[in-house]
Design a protein around this motif. Structure first.
Motif, PDB file in Angstrom:
ATOM      1  N   ILE A 360      13.301-114.998 -19.384  1.00 29.04           N
ATOM      2  CA  ILE A 360      14.774-115.248 -19.327  1.00 29.04           C
ATOM      3  C   ILE A 360      15.746-114.280 -18.558  1.00 29.04           C
ATOM      4  N   ASP A 361      16.626-114.665 -17.610  1.00 34.87           N
ATOM      5  CA  ASP A 361      17.537-113.754 -17.043  1.00 34.87           C
ATOM      6  C   ASP A 361      18.733-113.983 -17.491  1.00 34.87           C
ATOM      7  N   ASP A 362      19.129-115.048 -18.136  1.00 36.62           N
ATOM      8  CA  ASP A 362      20.549-115.354 -18.859  1.00 36.62           C
ATOM      9  C   ASP A 362      20.057-115.958 -20.067  1.00 36.62           C
ATOM     10  N   ASN A 363      20.291-115.186 -21.167  1.00 39.65           N
ATOM     11  CA  ASN A 363      19.893-115.218 -22.530  1.00 39.65           C
ATOM     12  C   ASN A 363      21.491-115.823 -23.169  1.00 39.65           C
ATOM     13  N   LEU A 364      21.840-117.294 -23.283  1.00 37.86           N
ATOM     14  CA  LEU A 364      23.205-117.550 -23.779  1.00 37.86           C
ATOM     15  C   LEU A 364      23.237-117.991 -25.070  1.00 37.86           C
ATOM     16  N   PHE A 365      24.314-117.869 -25.859  1.00 37.33           N
ATOM     17  CA  PHE A 365      24.462-118.311 -27.215  1.00 37.33           C
ATOM     18  C   PHE A 365      25.697-119.001 -27.298  1.00 37.33           C
ATOM     19  N   PHE A 366      26.016-120.540 -27.369  1.00 42.13           N
ATOM     20  CA  PHE A 366      27.059-121.080 -27.388  1.00 42.13           C
ATOM     21  C   PHE A 366      27.463-121.795 -28.826  1.00 42.13           C
ATOM     22  N   THR A 422      35.850-116.706 -14.072  1.00 45.42           N
ATOM     23  CA  THR A 422      34.388-116.985 -14.243  1.00 45.42           C
ATOM     24  C   THR A 422      34.011-115.958 -15.556  1.00 45.42           C
ATOM     25  N   ASP A 423      35.043-115.922 -16.455  1.00 48.70           N
ATOM     26  CA  ASP A 423      34.690-115.092 -17.775  1.00 48.70           C
ATOM     27  C   ASP A 423      34.280-115.857 -18.954  1.00 48.70           C
ATOM     28  N   PHE A 424      33.808-117.096 -18.885  1.00 45.43           N
ATOM     29  CA  PHE A 424      33.166-117.597 -20.099  1.00 45.43           C
ATOM     30  C   PHE A 424      32.561-116.580 -20.654  1.00 45.43           C
ATOM     31  N   PRO A 425      32.540-116.379 -22.231  1.00 46.50           N
ATOM     32  CA  PRO A 425      31.940-115.562 -22.872  1.00 46.50           C
ATOM     33  C   PRO A 425      30.162-115.948 -23.129  1.00 46.50           C
ATOM     34  N   PRO A 426      29.417-115.159 -22.798  1.00 46.56           N
ATOM     35  CA  PRO A 426      27.965-115.354 -23.044  1.00 46.56           C
ATOM     36  C   PRO A 426      27.463-115.633 -24.442  1.00 46.56           C
ATOM     37  N   VAL A 427      28.327-115.288 -25.220  1.00 46.92           N
ATOM     38  CA  VAL A 427      28.015-115.219 -26.828  1.00 46.92           C
ATOM     39  C   VAL A 427      29.350-115.294 -27.446  1.00 46.92           C
ATOM     40  N   PRO A 428      29.351-115.842 -28.670  1.00 43.99           N
ATOM     41  CA  PRO A 428      30.774-115.902 -29.357  1.00 43.99           C
ATOM     42  C   PRO A 428      31.605-114.621 -29.165  1.00 43.99           C
ATOM     43  N   LYS A 453      29.223-117.767 -14.349  1.00 43.12           N
ATOM     44  CA  LYS A 453      28.306-117.797 -13.172  1.00 43.12           C
ATOM     45  C   LYS A 453      26.908-117.266 -13.356  1.00 43.12           C
ATOM     46  N   LEU A 454      26.078-118.098 -12.443  1.00 44.90           N
ATOM     47  CA  LEU A 454      24.738-117.926 -12.653  1.00 44.90           C
ATOM     48  C   LEU A 454      24.251-117.735 -11.062  1.00 44.90           C
ATOM     49  N   LYS A 455      23.295-116.845 -10.893  1.00 42.63           N
ATOM     50  CA  LYS A 455      22.669-116.591  -9.437  1.00 42.63           C
ATOM     51  C   LYS A 455      21.556-117.679  -9.328  1.00 42.63           C
ATOM     52  N   TYR A 456      21.548-118.116  -7.994  1.00 39.49           N
ATOM     53  CA  TYR A 456      20.505-119.211  -7.593  1.00 39.49           C
ATOM     54  C   TYR A 456      19.077-118.850  -8.195  1.00 39.49           C
ATOM     55  N   GLY A 457      18.537-119.532  -8.889  1.00 43.03           N
ATOM     56  CA  GLY A 457      17.080-119.094  -9.280  1.00 43.03           C
ATOM     57  C   GLY A 457      16.964-118.681 -10.560  1.00 43.03           C
ATOM     58  N   SER A 458      17.950-118.213 -11.234  1.00 40.64           N
ATOM     59  CA  SER A 458      18.043-117.340 -12.507  1.00 40.64           C
ATOM     60  C   SER A 458      17.688-118.342 -13.561  1.00 40.64           C
ATOM     61  N   ILE A 459      16.581-117.702 -14.658  1.00 37.10           N
ATOM     62  CA  ILE A 459      16.119-118.630 -15.532  1.00 37.10           C
ATOM     63  C   ILE A 459      17.162-118.404 -16.864  1.00 37.10           C
ATOM     64  N   VAL A 460      17.391-119.688 -17.240  1.00 36.22           N
ATOM     65  CA  VAL A 460      18.563-119.627 -18.367  1.00 36.22           C
ATOM     66  C   VAL A 460      17.976-120.391 -19.603  1.00 36.22           C
ATOM     67  N   GLN A 461      18.437-119.626 -20.486  1.00 36.48           N
ATOM     68  CA  GLN A 461      18.202-120.158 -22.067  1.00 36.48           C
ATOM     69  C   GLN A 461      19.569-120.222 -22.697  1.00 36.48           C
ATOM     70  N   ILE A 462      19.871-121.470 -23.174  1.00 39.82           N
ATOM     71  CA  ILE A 462      21.119-121.506 -24.064  1.00 39.82           C
ATOM     72  C   ILE A 462      20.631-122.115 -25.477  1.00 39.82           C
ATOM     73  N   VAL A 463      21.041-121.277 -26.347  1.00 44.34           N
ATOM     74  CA  VAL A 463      21.117-121.870 -27.890  1.00 44.34           C
ATOM     75  C   VAL A 463      22.411-122.450 -28.253  1.00 44.34           C
ATOM     76  N   LEU A 464      22.431-123.696 -28.610  1.00 43.86           N
ATOM     77  CA  LEU A 464      23.803-124.305 -28.985  1.00 43.86           C
ATOM     78  C   LEU A 464      23.659-124.507 -30.475  1.00 43.86           C
ATOM     79  N   GLN A 465      24.879-123.983 -30.877  1.00 38.03           N
ATOM     80  CA  GLN A 465      24.878-123.720 -32.244  1.00 38.03           C
ATOM     81  C   GLN A 465      26.143-124.409 -32.821  1.00 38.03           C
ATOM     82  N   ASP A 466      25.888-125.611 -33.726  1.00 39.89           N
ATOM     83  CA  ASP A 466      26.993-126.191 -34.197  1.00 39.89           C
ATOM     84  C   ASP A 466      27.549-125.426 -35.489  1.00 39.89           C
TER      85      ASP A 466
END
Length: 574
Positions: A360-366, A422-428, A453-466
């Protein structure tokens, strides 16, 4: 050492097979077609529930035209806006590789098509097959402006299951006994919850259980013993739905234009934006059986508690009138049966082992959910939410604001400043007990047009938390321009130390829309290999209107084949 001795005849046979295979491969590409359509968006009288409304349609049809293509085909669709509203069309689930200009979300990848204007969408189907759909992506026009988009395999390529005798498409929708745009306008003025729909529909018809509707009830004739492929689309504006056919089992074979490991069920739960393909065999005594859908509701909020029906009609069934001729009704779960909904979604898996991205290159928690805006004058007509507030919604405490002076993609491509950041937070920004008793001070988000912002080819994981702010809820989250692997889900707060170990990295399903379990989380992964601006949002349009969205900016890679194509000359201007 083993030696293979091929005589001349064997070599000839071998080369003949190779030549046939090569020609077959080339023929599959040569057979690709370009489909030309003209979609006229216009108001037409449509009568439902005893009343006639001037309804926004495409080519005078509700639902709109079905598009049928093959993998590899191209579409050229000229949209003529003869309605009184701005409009765009979105081809839901089409990846639109390097071509965000054809994606359609208003003010994100294009400015809307204004009344009296035209725009031509041009795109190619690349390595996709199954059931998708198209719909308006501007305010609440999607309530009636939608249709199926069916992608058949290339010529000579079979389905990965037994060939059905016939195929049937069923679009589930919502009907408002008033102008849906007025419903939205009132809610945005008052700040309160919008009025719920008055009926659900199957292929535009409410069915036998509504007033003035039985004559239009959709009927699907079927021969005893035959197997059909039923393509199911949830086109509803704001509601997840349970779906069943009386006395019949359904074998799920596809979801969101990806084949799945077949499994049998009597009930389907399908969220807005999702599609499900099932095989149905007419193996019951000849009779008439109701096809029915009603709400799966997870929020502590009002909902349309009605049931839409169609009829599966065995051709050999008796035509006698009276009690015996009444269709048999299916058993549907209760509106709050989260256990059934969860079990169904968990049953959807890829047909075999897949290559899931792991590094994982971008480990995001939304965090995703609703919120409230305090009013200085709680008694104002514009503050009709709970306790004199206004409803809002957000991801990571940012309520998404659509620009008006330009679309985000046009601004990015042309280097126009001041449209987005392009400053959307990667975590709360603040960590809290997401599904517990959330402090009141965390209920109000900030407003902004923020991208990640994502670099081309980066591997992304998003955890979507209600979250439990206002209410926990199943939010069907849709990512434009991509499909993704759903690697895990659960209830409560996501715990990376515990939950990551239980991820399915063997045969997770590929989806383009996935629900957050109410009071829970879902984890997805994808490779950012499609440059452009791509919206991610809740497909409950009531929540999208409140700002439950964000967008990714995927940068160009190296060279032309990893870069966004130039915009078409007829791209609308704001």
């Amino acid at each position: 050492m083993e030696i293979f001795n091929l005589n001349g005849k064997s070599w000839c046979s071998y080369f003949l097979l190779v030549i046939v295979a090569i020609f077959g491969f080339l023929a599959s590409f040569a057979a690709a077609e370009t489909h030309y359509h003209e979609f006229v968006v216009q108001a037409k009288p449509v009568k439902r529930l005893c009343r006639t409304h001037n309804t926004i349609t495409v080519n005078g049809q509700f639902p709109g035209p079905t598009l049928e293509v093959r993998n590899g085909d191209s579409l050229v669709i000229k949209v003529v806006n003869s309605a009184q509203y701005n409009v765009t069309l979105h081809w839901h689930g089409i990846r639109q590789l390097r071509n965000p200009w054809a994606d359609g979300p208003s003010y994100v990848t294009q400015c809307p098509i204004q009344p009296g204007a035209t725009y031509t969408y041009r795109f190619t189907i690349i390595d996709q097959e199954g059931t998708l759909w198209w719909h308006a992506h501007s305010n609440w026009l999607r309530a009636t402006v939608y249709g199926a988009l069916i992608i058949h395999p290339r010529l000579g390529s079979p389905y990965p299951f037994s060939m059905p005798k016939r195929e049937i498409t069923a679009l589930l929708g919502e009907w408002f006994d008033r102008n849906p745009m007025d419903v939205l306008r009132l809610a945005m003025f008052t700040g309160g919850a919008p009025n719920v729909s008055d009926a659900y529909t199957i292929n535009g018809q409410p069915g036998d259980l509504y007033r003035c509707s039985s004559q239009g009830t959709v009927r699907f004739p079927i021969d005893s013993g035959e197997t059909i492929l039923l393509r199911l689309v949830n086109s509803a504006l704001n509601q997840e739905l349970f779906f069943a056919i009386a006395n019949h089992k359904l074998t799920v074979v596809g979801a969101d234009a990806s084949y799945t490991k077949p499994f049998t069920t009597r009930v389907i739960m399908i969220g807005p934006g999702q599609t499900t393909d099932v095989l149905l065999t007419a193996d019951q005594p000849p009779a008439r059986y109701y096809i029915a859908a009603r709400a799966y509701n997870t929020a502590n909020a009002p909902f349309d508690n009605t049931t839409t029906t169609a009829i599966l009609e065995y051709k050999s069934a008796s035509c006698k009138k009276g009690q015996a001729s009444k269709p048999i009704f299916p058993s549907l779960p209760g509106f709050n049966d989260t256990a059934t909904a969860t079990a169904f979604t968990a049953g959807i898996k890829s047909p075999s082992r897949v290559k899931v991205p792991t590094n994982i290159d971008d480990n995001l928690f939304f965090t995703v959910g609703l919120g409230l805006i305090n009013c200085t004058n709680p008694n104002s007509p514009r503050c009709q939410g709970p306790n004199g507030t206004r409803f809002t919604a957000s991801m990571n405490n940012v309520s998404f604001v659509l620009p008006r002076a330009n679309s985000i993609m046009q601004a990015y491509y042309r280097g126009v400043n001041g449209i987005f950041t392009t400053d959307f937070p990667p975590v709360p920004p603040v960590q809290f007990d997401y599904t517990g008793n959330v402090p009141r001070g965390l209920w109000t988000p900030r407003r902004g047009t923020k991208l990640y912002k994502l670099k081309y080819g980066s591997i992304v994981q998003i955890v979507l938390q209600d979250t439990s702010i206002v209410t926990t809820e199943d939010h069907p989250m849709h990512l434009h321009g991509y499909h993704f692997y759903v690697v895990g889900s659960g209830f409560g707060n996501f715990n990376p130390a515990r939950d990551t170990a239980n991820f399915n990295l063997i045969d997770p399903p590929q989806r383009n829309t996935i629900g957050t379990p109410p009071g829970g989380w879902v984890a997805i992964r994808f490779v950012a290999d499609n440059p452009g601006v791509w919206l991610m949002h809740c497909h409950l349009d009531a929540h999208l209107s409140l700002g439950l969205a964000m967008a990714f900016l995927v940068e160009n890679g190296v060279g032309e084949l990893q870069s966004v194509i130039p915009p078409p000359p007829d791209l609308p201007r704001c």
